[in-house]
Write an enzyme that holds these catalytic residues in place. Structure first.
Site, mmCIF file in Angstrom:
data_model
loop_
_atom_site.group_PDB
_atom_site.id
_atom_site.type_symbol
_atom_site.label_atom_id
_atom_site.label_comp_id
_atom_site.label_asym_id
_atom_site.label_seq_id
_atom_site.Cartn_x
_atom_site.Cartn_y
_atom_site.Cartn_z
ATOM 1 N N ASP A 10 -8.206 -64.684 -35.538
ATOM 2 C CA ASP A 10 -9.489 -64.801 -34.506
ATOM 3 C C ASP A 10 -9.721 -65.090 -33.136
ATOM 4 O OD1 ASP A 10 -10.004 -63.463 -37.112
ATOM 5 O OD2 ASP A 10 -11.681 -64.720 -37.657
ATOM 6 N N LYS A 85 -9.807 -58.050 -40.875
ATOM 7 C CA LYS A 85 -10.613 -58.627 -41.759
ATOM 8 C C LYS A 85 -11.962 -58.486 -41.595
ATOM 9 C CE LYS A 85 -10.211 -63.309 -40.709
ATOM 10 N NZ LYS A 85 -11.755 -63.743 -40.399
ATOM 11 N N CYS A 118 -12.884 -69.596 -40.859
ATOM 12 C CA CYS A 118 -12.076 -68.788 -41.081
ATOM 13 C C CYS A 118 -10.578 -69.708 -41.075
ATOM 14 C CB CYS A 118 -11.861 -67.819 -40.006
ATOM 15 S SG CYS A 118 -13.247 -66.616 -39.892
#
Length: 180
Positions: A10, A85, A118
């Protein structure tokens, strides 16, 4: 025999200045992630990019928006897979585990955002799946939070999550530890 993969989680535009969910240390973390990425490429490691794609109406990392794009500091090269995701855990309902098992991966090196979401979720899930996890802590960034009436800085949140991962879930190292 060990086989290591670098997983970049990310590192997307919304976390940078001007994004909708800015992280205070994201520029420094991304610069360090770029160093880790260059080192991994030079070592010939497998590399996987993870991209969160939230549904329209979400506050950040919305699929198809500039903020949801992977930041230019760690642009994937041809042949480096990008796995999308929609949850903090990069393994949840994605092909990440199957991809890593097909490659014979035993060890995962993690960098990215957010330390308190995350990175933590992916590290714990990866360890539970049997992988050895290494988090490069200065190539990760956290968001400040308020809990129990206390304002916790991004540095405090980051330290708490890295400290919680050490031992049972991950080895926590720095970019300099890698020699990157």
């Amino acid at each position: 025999m060990t086989k290591t993969v670098l997983v970049l989680v990310d590192i997307q535009n919304d976390y940078f200045d001007g994004g909708t969910w800015t992280l205070p240390q994201m520029d420094a973390a991304a610069a360090n992630a770029a160093r880790v990425l260059a080192h991994a490429r030079a070592e010939g490691l497998e590399i996987v990019h993870i991209q969160h794609q939230a549904a329209p109406g979400a506050p950040f990392l919305v699929a198809g928006t500039y903020g949801g794009e992977i930041n230019a500091t760690v642009t994937p090269k041809d042949g480096e897979p990008v796995i999308t995701k929609d949850r903090p855990n990069s393994f949840h309902n994605t092909g990440l585990d199957a991809h890593l098992r097909a490659l014979g991966v035993t060890d995962i090196r993690l960098v990215g955002a957010m330390s308190n979401m995350c990175i933590d979720a992916t590290a714990r899930a990866g360890r539970d799946l049997g992988y050895n996890i290494e988090v490069i802590e200065d190539a990760c960034a956290a968001k400040p939070v308020i809990f129990g009436g206390q304002d916790l800085s991004a540095d405090q949140v980051h330290a708490a999550f890295m400290g919680a991962l050490v031992g049972a879930y991950a080895a926590v190292r720095t970019v300099d530890d890698l020699g990157a």
